[in-house]
Design a protein around this motif. Structure first.
Motif, PDB file in Angstrom:
ATOM      1  N   LEU A   1      -6.705   9.963 -25.653  1.00 54.55           N
ATOM      2  CA  LEU A   1      -6.890   8.529 -25.872  1.00 54.55           C
ATOM      3  C   LEU A   1      -6.409   8.100 -27.256  1.00 54.55           C
ATOM      4  O   LEU A   1      -6.434   8.893 -28.203  1.00 54.55           O
ATOM      5  CB  LEU A   1      -8.363   8.162 -25.699  1.00 54.55           C
ATOM      6  CG  LEU A   1      -8.927   8.289 -24.281  1.00 54.55           C
ATOM      7  CD1 LEU A   1     -10.444   8.136 -24.310  1.00 54.55           C
ATOM      8  CD2 LEU A   1      -8.301   7.247 -23.350  1.00 54.55           C
ATOM      9  N   LEU A   2      -6.010   6.846 -27.369  1.00 54.68           N
ATOM     10  CA  LEU A   2      -5.569   6.278 -28.642  1.00 54.68           C
ATOM     11  C   LEU A   2      -6.786   5.973 -29.507  1.00 54.68           C
ATOM     12  O   LEU A   2      -7.649   5.174 -29.122  1.00 54.68           O
ATOM     13  CB  LEU A   2      -4.766   4.999 -28.386  1.00 54.68           C
ATOM     14  CG  LEU A   2      -4.274   4.237 -29.616  1.00 54.68           C
ATOM     15  CD1 LEU A   2      -3.296   5.082 -30.423  1.00 54.68           C
ATOM     16  CD2 LEU A   2      -3.612   2.921 -29.196  1.00 54.68           C
ATOM     17  N   LEU A   3      -6.866   6.585 -30.683  1.00 47.88           N
ATOM     18  CA  LEU A   3      -7.983   6.368 -31.597  1.00 47.88           C
ATOM     19  C   LEU A   3      -7.621   5.436 -32.747  1.00 47.88           C
ATOM     20  O   LEU A   3      -8.492   4.766 -33.292  1.00 47.88           O
ATOM     21  CB  LEU A   3      -8.481   7.705 -32.164  1.00 47.88           C
ATOM     22  CG  LEU A   3      -8.994   8.738 -31.165  1.00 47.88           C
ATOM     23  CD1 LEU A   3      -9.565   9.950 -31.906  1.00 47.88           C
ATOM     24  CD2 LEU A   3     -10.033   8.139 -30.230  1.00 47.88           C
ATOM     25  N   ARG A   4      -6.360   5.430 -33.135  1.00 52.32           N
ATOM     26  CA  ARG A   4      -5.947   4.570 -34.252  1.00 52.32           C
ATOM     27  C   ARG A   4      -4.495   4.152 -34.059  1.00 52.32           C
ATOM     28  O   ARG A   4      -3.639   4.966 -33.664  1.00 52.32           O
ATOM     29  CB  ARG A   4      -6.113   5.283 -35.587  1.00 52.32           C
ATOM     30  CG  ARG A   4      -5.573   4.506 -36.801  1.00 52.32           C
ATOM     31  CD  ARG A   4      -5.907   5.197 -38.114  1.00 52.32           C
ATOM     32  NE  ARG A   4      -7.340   5.109 -38.392  1.00 52.32           N
ATOM     33  CZ  ARG A   4      -7.929   5.692 -39.435  1.00 52.32           C
ATOM     34  NH1 ARG A   4      -7.204   6.411 -40.285  1.00 52.32           N
ATOM     35  NH2 ARG A   4      -9.232   5.572 -39.616  1.00 52.32           N
ATOM     36  N   LEU A   5      -4.223   2.901 -34.352  1.00 51.75           N
ATOM     37  CA  LEU A   5      -2.862   2.355 -34.340  1.00 51.75           C
ATOM     38  C   LEU A   5      -2.624   1.704 -35.698  1.00 51.75           C
ATOM     39  O   LEU A   5      -3.464   0.938 -36.170  1.00 51.75           O
ATOM     40  CB  LEU A   5      -2.716   1.348 -33.202  1.00 51.75           C
ATOM     41  CG  LEU A   5      -1.390   0.604 -33.026  1.00 51.75           C
ATOM     42  CD1 LEU A   5      -1.196   0.222 -31.559  1.00 51.75           C
ATOM     43  CD2 LEU A   5      -1.297  -0.652 -33.898  1.00 51.75           C
ATOM     44  N   ILE A   6      -1.493   2.016 -36.323  1.00 52.04           N
ATOM     45  CA  ILE A   6      -1.122   1.383 -37.588  1.00 52.04           C
ATOM     46  C   ILE A   6       0.263   0.760 -37.409  1.00 52.04           C
ATOM     47  O   ILE A   6       1.220   1.429 -37.034  1.00 52.04           O
ATOM     48  CB  ILE A   6      -1.095   2.375 -38.760  1.00 52.04           C
ATOM     49  CG1 ILE A   6      -2.465   3.043 -38.927  1.00 52.04           C
ATOM     50  CG2 ILE A   6      -0.722   1.647 -40.063  1.00 52.04           C
ATOM     51  CD1 ILE A   6      -2.522   4.080 -40.036  1.00 52.04           C
ATOM     52  N   ARG A   7       0.342  -0.533 -37.651  1.00 51.00           N
ATOM     53  CA  ARG A   7       1.612  -1.234 -37.587  1.00 51.00           C
ATOM     54  C   ARG A   7       1.884  -1.870 -38.949  1.00 51.00           C
ATOM     55  O   ARG A   7       0.985  -2.044 -39.767  1.00 51.00           O
ATOM     56  CB  ARG A   7       1.603  -2.287 -36.479  1.00 51.00           C
ATOM     57  CG  ARG A   7       0.548  -3.348 -36.635  1.00 51.00           C
ATOM     58  CD  ARG A   7       0.598  -4.352 -35.498  1.00 51.00           C
ATOM     59  NE  ARG A   7      -0.385  -5.404 -35.676  1.00 51.00           N
ATOM     60  CZ  ARG A   7      -1.326  -5.706 -34.801  1.00 51.00           C
ATOM     61  NH1 ARG A   7      -1.432  -5.016 -33.688  1.00 51.00           N
ATOM     62  NH2 ARG A   7      -2.161  -6.690 -35.038  1.00 51.00           N
ATOM     63  N   PHE A   8       3.125  -2.242 -39.170  1.00 54.11           N
ATOM     64  CA  PHE A   8       3.546  -2.751 -40.473  1.00 54.11           C
ATOM     65  C   PHE A   8       4.351  -4.030 -40.299  1.00 54.11           C
ATOM     66  O   PHE A   8       5.121  -4.170 -39.354  1.00 54.11           O
ATOM     67  CB  PHE A   8       4.393  -1.714 -41.215  1.00 54.11           C
ATOM     68  CG  PHE A   8       3.719  -0.388 -41.396  1.00 54.11           C
ATOM     69  CD1 PHE A   8       2.977  -0.118 -42.538  1.00 54.11           C
ATOM     70  CD2 PHE A   8       3.816   0.593 -40.416  1.00 54.11           C
ATOM     71  CE1 PHE A   8       2.346   1.092 -42.707  1.00 54.11           C
ATOM     72  CE2 PHE A   8       3.190   1.815 -40.584  1.00 54.11           C
ATOM     73  CZ  PHE A   8       2.449   2.065 -41.724  1.00 54.11           C
ATOM     74  N   ALA A   9       4.168  -4.942 -41.238  1.00 52.12           N
ATOM     75  CA  ALA A   9       4.972  -6.163 -41.279  1.00 52.12           C
ATOM     76  C   ALA A   9       5.825  -6.131 -42.539  1.00 52.12           C
ATOM     77  O   ALA A   9       5.311  -5.943 -43.646  1.00 52.12           O
ATOM     78  CB  ALA A   9       4.070  -7.396 -41.284  1.00 52.12           C
ATOM     79  N   GLU A  10       7.125  -6.292 -42.363  1.00 51.09           N
ATOM     80  CA  GLU A  10       8.038  -6.267 -43.501  1.00 51.09           C
ATOM     81  C   GLU A  10       7.870  -7.532 -44.347  1.00 51.09           C
ATOM     82  O   GLU A  10       7.700  -8.631 -43.832  1.00 51.09           O
ATOM     83  CB  GLU A  10       9.480  -6.185 -43.030  1.00 51.09           C
ATOM     84  CG  GLU A  10       9.870  -4.856 -42.404  1.00 51.09           C
ATOM     85  CD  GLU A  10      10.081  -3.753 -43.432  1.00 51.09           C
ATOM     86  OE1 GLU A  10       9.849  -4.008 -44.632  1.00 51.09           O
ATOM     87  OE2 GLU A  10      10.473  -2.649 -43.023  1.00 51.09           O
TER      88      GLU A  10
ATOM     89  N   ASN B   1       3.270  -4.672 -45.306  1.00 47.47           N
ATOM     90  CA  ASN B   1       1.835  -4.911 -45.175  1.00 47.47           C
ATOM     91  C   ASN B   1       1.319  -4.155 -43.955  1.00 47.47           C
ATOM     92  O   ASN B   1       1.786  -4.377 -42.841  1.00 47.47           O
ATOM     93  CB  ASN B   1       1.544  -6.406 -44.996  1.00 47.47           C
ATOM     94  CG  ASN B   1       1.640  -7.179 -46.294  1.00 47.47           C
ATOM     95  OD1 ASN B   1       1.317  -6.660 -47.351  1.00 47.47           O
ATOM     96  ND2 ASN B   1       2.084  -8.426 -46.227  1.00 47.47           N
ATOM     97  N   PRO B   2       0.345  -3.259 -44.144  1.00 50.82           N
ATOM     98  CA  PRO B   2      -0.162  -2.491 -43.000  1.00 50.82           C
ATOM     99  C   PRO B   2      -1.346  -3.177 -42.320  1.00 50.82           C
ATOM    100  O   PRO B   2      -2.134  -3.875 -42.952  1.00 50.82           O
ATOM    101  CB  PRO B   2      -0.621  -1.184 -43.662  1.00 50.82           C
ATOM    102  CG  PRO B   2      -1.085  -1.614 -45.026  1.00 50.82           C
ATOM    103  CD  PRO B   2      -0.199  -2.776 -45.427  1.00 50.82           C
TER     104      PRO B   2
END
Length: 385
Positions: free
Chosen positions: A306-315, A321-322
Motif C-alpha cells: 500500500l501507498l504510505l507516503r506521496l511527495i510531489r513538487f511544484a517548480e 516547493n514540496p
C-alpha cells in the motif's frame, strides 16, 4: 488570532490562499480581472502582473507567489519579514533589498559553476534558518556512512524489486483494476484537524474519472477546493482563485479516482530505492520522472504494497516547493481499500483529514464541479491596498 487564521489558509490552500490574502495590494491594477474568453490568454509575466519586480523579471506571473513561498520556507520566516503588510511593492524594509542581492548571487553561482542548472538554492545555505549555518553541527548521532542504507562494505548490493512489480503490487493491494474501476463515485465525510485544537467538518465528492470537490465548513462560510477534470479552483466567500498550471497538475493527482491503475502512464520512467521506515513499516521508494516535470516520490509498504507516503513538487523560479501526503487507516470499501486518514504537510504547516463515513457509486451532481461565478468587483477590491 489573525496570524493563526492566516496560517490556516496557508496550510489548506497553499500558494492559492497566500495569493488571495497577501498579494492583492501588490498588483499593477485594482480593476477586477476580465472574464475568460474562448481563446486562451497569453501568459503574463511577473512584471506585467505585479509592481516593482526587479530580480524575477521574465518568470510567469503565476510563479511569483509560489517562489515567495519557497523563500519563506527556506529562511523560516513569514511574508512580513521582507514585505510591508498590504503593500508588498514597497522597498521600505532592508531584508527585501538583501533578498534581491541574495537571489542575484544564487543565480550567478548557478550560471558560472553549474552551466545555468539550478543546483544551489536559498535552502542550500539557510536550511530553514534566517541566518545561514556556517559551522558544522555536533549531534549525538553517528554520521551515516555510504553503505548505511544498503549493503555493508564488501557485500553485494541488495536486489530490489522492479518499479513494475511494486506498482502492480500496489494496484493489487487496493483491490485490483477491475474492482477499482467499478467505483464511479465516492462521497466522504469527516473532520479536518489543524493546529492541534481546530476542527472543521469536511465533505469530499469524487466522480470518475477525475472530478473532485472538497468542502471545508467554516463558521464564516465554506472553503472549497475543486477540480473539474481540466481546471481547478479554490474559493471562500467573496474570493475565487482559478488554479495555475502547476496547481492543476497537483490537484489532478488527488482527483484521479483510478490513480493506482493510471500510475504507470503518468511518468516516462520509474526508479526504485530503499525507502524510509514509517510507524514500524519498511518501504520501497518509487520515483516517477518525466522530461520537464518535477519528480513524484511514492513510498510503498514492503509487506502490504500500500501507498504510505506521496511527495510531489511544484517548480518555482528559485526551487521546488514540496507537498507530502501520508496515508493511513486503510479500510475496505466495496472491495477497494482506501485510506480513511491522510496528513498533508508543507514547509511550516500541516493538517489531517479523518474520514468517518464513505459512500460509493451514489449520485453526485455535476454542478458540484462547476466553479462559482466571480464575486462583484466591490467584494474583490482589497480592503487595505
Amino acid at each position: 488570532m489573525i496570524r493563526n487564521r492566516r496560517s490556516l489558509w496557508l496550510a489548506i490552500g497553499g500558494a492559492s490562499m497566500f495569493f488571495l490574502f497577501l498579494s492583492a495590494g501588490a498588483r499593477t491594477q485594482s480593476a477586477p480581472p476580465k472574464a475568460p474568453t474562448a481563446a486562451a490568454p497569453a501568459l503574463k509575466l511577473a512584471e506585467e502582473e505585479y509592481k516593482n519586480i526587479q530580480v524575477l523579471k521574465g518568470i510567469p506571473a503565476e510563479q511569483l507567489i509560489p517562489t515567495m513561498q519557497f523563500i519563506a520556507a527556506s529562511l523560516g520566516v513569514e511574508c512580513e519579514h521582507c514585505h510591508v503588510e498590504h503593500a508588498n511593492d514597497k522597498d521600505d524594509k532592508k531584508p527585501k533589498l538583501t533578498a534581491r542581492k541574495m537571489m542575484t548571487m544564487m543565480m550567478a553561482i548557478n550560471k558560472e559553476n553549474f552551466d545555468g542548472h539550478r543546483e544551489v538554492t536559498c535552502y542550500s545555505c539557510h536550511r530553514g534558518s534566517l541566518k545561514p549555518v556556517a559551522t558544522p553541527i555536533i549531534t549525538s548521532e553517528n554520521p551515516r556512512t555510504e553503505g548505511a542504507a544498503g549493503a555493508k562494505p564488501g557485500e553485494a548490493k541488495p536486489v530490489l524489486p522492479t518499479a513494475d512489480q511494486l506498482l502492480d503490487k500496489y494496484l493489487s493491494a487496493i483491490g485490483g483494476a477491475d474492482k477499482l474501476q467499478k467505483i464511479t463515485s465516492r462521497v466522504q465525510k469527516g473532520t479536518l484537524n489543524a493546529f492541534g485544537d481546530q476542527h472543521f467538518p469536511v465533505d469530499i465528492y469524487s466522480k470518475a474519472p477525475d472530478k473532485r470537490d472538497s468542502v471545508m465548513h467554516l463558521k464564516n462560510g465554506d472553503s472549497i477546493t475543486a477540480f473539474d477534470g481540466k481546471q481547478g479552483w479554490l474559493s471562500i466567500p467573496g474570493r475565487v482563485h482559478m488554479m495555475s498550471a502547476a496547481e492543476n497538475d497537483a490537484v489532478r493527482i488527488d482527483a484521479d479516482l483510478y490513480f493506482p491503475a493510471h500510475l504507470k502512464t503518468l511518468y516516462q520512467k520509474f526508479s526504485v530505492n530503499p525507502g524510509e521506515k514509517f510507524d514500524g513499516h519498511d518501504t520501497y521508494l518509487v520515483v516517477g520522472e518525466s522530461e520537464g516535470k518535477p519528480p513524484l516520490q511514492l513510498y510503498l509498504d514492503k509487506d502490504s504494497g500500500l501507498l504510505l507516503r506521496l511527495i510531489r513538487f511544484a517548480e518555482t523560479a528559485l526551487g521546488r516547493n514540496p507537498t507530502q501526503i501520508d496515508y493511513a487507516d486503510y479500510r475496505d470499501a466495496d472491495g477497494v481499500k482506501i485510506p480513511f486518514r491522510w496528513t498533508l504537510s508543507r514547509p511550516g504547516n500541516h493538517f489531517t483529514i479523518q474520514i468517518d463515513q464513505v459512500q460509493q457509486n451514489v449520485p453526485v451532481d455535476d454542478s458540484k464541479f462547476v466553479p462559482p461565478p466571480p464575486p462583484p468587483a466591490e467584494a474583490r477590491r482589497p480592503a487595505n491596498p
